[in-house]
Design a protein around this motif. Structure first.
Motif, PDB file in Angstrom:
ATOM      1  N   LYS A  67       0.806  -1.231   0.000  1.00  0.00           N
ATOM      2  CA  LYS A  67       0.000   0.000   0.000  1.00  0.00           C
ATOM      3  C   LYS A  67       0.836   1.276   0.000  1.00  0.00           C
ATOM      4  O   LYS A  67       0.526   2.246   0.688  1.00  0.00           O
ATOM      5  CB  LYS A  67      -0.990   0.012   1.173  1.00  0.00           C
ATOM      6  N   HIS A  68       1.910   1.271  -0.782  1.00  0.00           N
ATOM      7  CA  HIS A  68       2.732   2.459  -0.987  1.00  0.00           C
ATOM      8  C   HIS A  68       2.947   2.638  -2.486  1.00  0.00           C
ATOM      9  O   HIS A  68       2.888   1.680  -3.251  1.00  0.00           O
ATOM     10  CB  HIS A  68       4.092   2.327  -0.289  1.00  0.00           C
ATOM     11  N   SER A  69       3.226   3.860  -2.891  1.00  0.00           N
ATOM     12  CA  SER A  69       3.434   4.159  -4.313  1.00  0.00           C
ATOM     13  C   SER A  69       4.888   3.919  -4.705  1.00  0.00           C
ATOM     14  O   SER A  69       5.806   4.150  -3.922  1.00  0.00           O
ATOM     15  CB  SER A  69       3.056   5.607  -4.602  1.00  0.00           C
ATOM     16  N   PHE A  70       5.081   3.466  -5.943  1.00  0.00           N
ATOM     17  CA  PHE A  70       6.408   3.258  -6.526  1.00  0.00           C
ATOM     18  C   PHE A  70       6.335   3.793  -7.945  1.00  0.00           C
ATOM     19  O   PHE A  70       5.585   3.275  -8.772  1.00  0.00           O
ATOM     20  CB  PHE A  70       6.765   1.763  -6.530  1.00  0.00           C
ATOM     21  N   MET A 101      -2.468  11.199  -6.103  1.00  0.00           N
ATOM     22  CA  MET A 101      -3.704  10.534  -6.523  1.00  0.00           C
ATOM     23  C   MET A 101      -3.842   9.159  -5.878  1.00  0.00           C
ATOM     24  O   MET A 101      -4.922   8.796  -5.410  1.00  0.00           O
ATOM     25  CB  MET A 101      -3.746  10.413  -8.052  1.00  0.00           C
ATOM     26  N   GLU A 102      -2.751   8.392  -5.839  1.00  0.00           N
ATOM     27  CA  GLU A 102      -2.809   7.059  -5.251  1.00  0.00           C
ATOM     28  C   GLU A 102      -3.080   7.128  -3.748  1.00  0.00           C
ATOM     29  O   GLU A 102      -3.793   6.287  -3.212  1.00  0.00           O
ATOM     30  CB  GLU A 102      -1.523   6.286  -5.539  1.00  0.00           C
ATOM     31  N   ASP A 107      -6.888   6.348   0.708  1.00  0.00           N
ATOM     32  CA  ASP A 107      -7.691   6.944   1.784  1.00  0.00           C
ATOM     33  C   ASP A 107      -9.182   6.674   1.592  1.00  0.00           C
ATOM     34  O   ASP A 107      -9.919   6.509   2.558  1.00  0.00           O
ATOM     35  CB  ASP A 107      -7.458   8.451   1.877  1.00  0.00           C
ATOM     36  N   LEU A 108      -9.616   6.638   0.326  1.00  0.00           N
ATOM     37  CA  LEU A 108     -11.027   6.391   0.019  1.00  0.00           C
ATOM     38  C   LEU A 108     -11.360   4.891  -0.034  1.00  0.00           C
ATOM     39  O   LEU A 108     -12.513   4.528  -0.189  1.00  0.00           O
ATOM     40  CB  LEU A 108     -11.406   7.053  -1.303  1.00  0.00           C
ATOM     41  N   GLY A 109     -10.326   4.049   0.072  1.00  0.00           N
ATOM     42  CA  GLY A 109     -10.555   2.603   0.092  1.00  0.00           C
ATOM     43  C   GLY A 109     -10.623   1.943  -1.267  1.00  0.00           C
ATOM     44  O   GLY A 109     -11.119   0.834  -1.402  1.00  0.00           O
TER      45      GLY A 109
END
Length: 110
Positions: A67-70, A101-102, A107-109
């Motif tokens: 759940k992290h951006s790359f 954005m990600e 956050d919105l699920g």
């Protein structure tokens, strides 16, 4: 290899070594920034192949599953050829936008 920190974003800029060497170093140092979003900046390299971008795929999948951006930044590749599983953008600003954005989606699920 240059490491910068901007809030919860780790920016890794590659200057000289090959992409394969960079991926190996990132895998070794992964615990250091595993809780941050990651931007790999390859814009300083003269040319980069699709095979070199694909080298980041395993690390990208691991990081995105946590759940992290790359995001990989390179303006020297045909974006239509890159696999959908890895995010490649031409500028650092676009990398920041993707991460923002990600984070909203998480956050919105979504």
């Amino acid at each position: 290899m240059i490491f910068d920190q901007n809030g919860n974003i780790s920016i890794i800029t590659q200057e000289k070594a090959t992409t394969i060497e960079l991926v190996k170093k990132l895998q070794a140092l992964y615990p250091k920034f595993k809780n941050n979003n990651i931007i790999v900046n390859l814009t300083t390299l003269n040319k980069i192949s699709l095979e070199e971008i694909v080298e980041f795929l395993q690390l990208s999948n691991t990081h995105r599953n946590a759940k992290h951006s790359f995001v990989v930044v390179s303006n020297k590749i045909d974006f239509d050829d890159t696999p959908d599983e890895i995010v490649v953008v031409p500028t650092l600003q676009e990398a920041y936008d993707i991460i923002e954005m990600e984070e909203m989606e998480r956050d919105l699920g979504f």
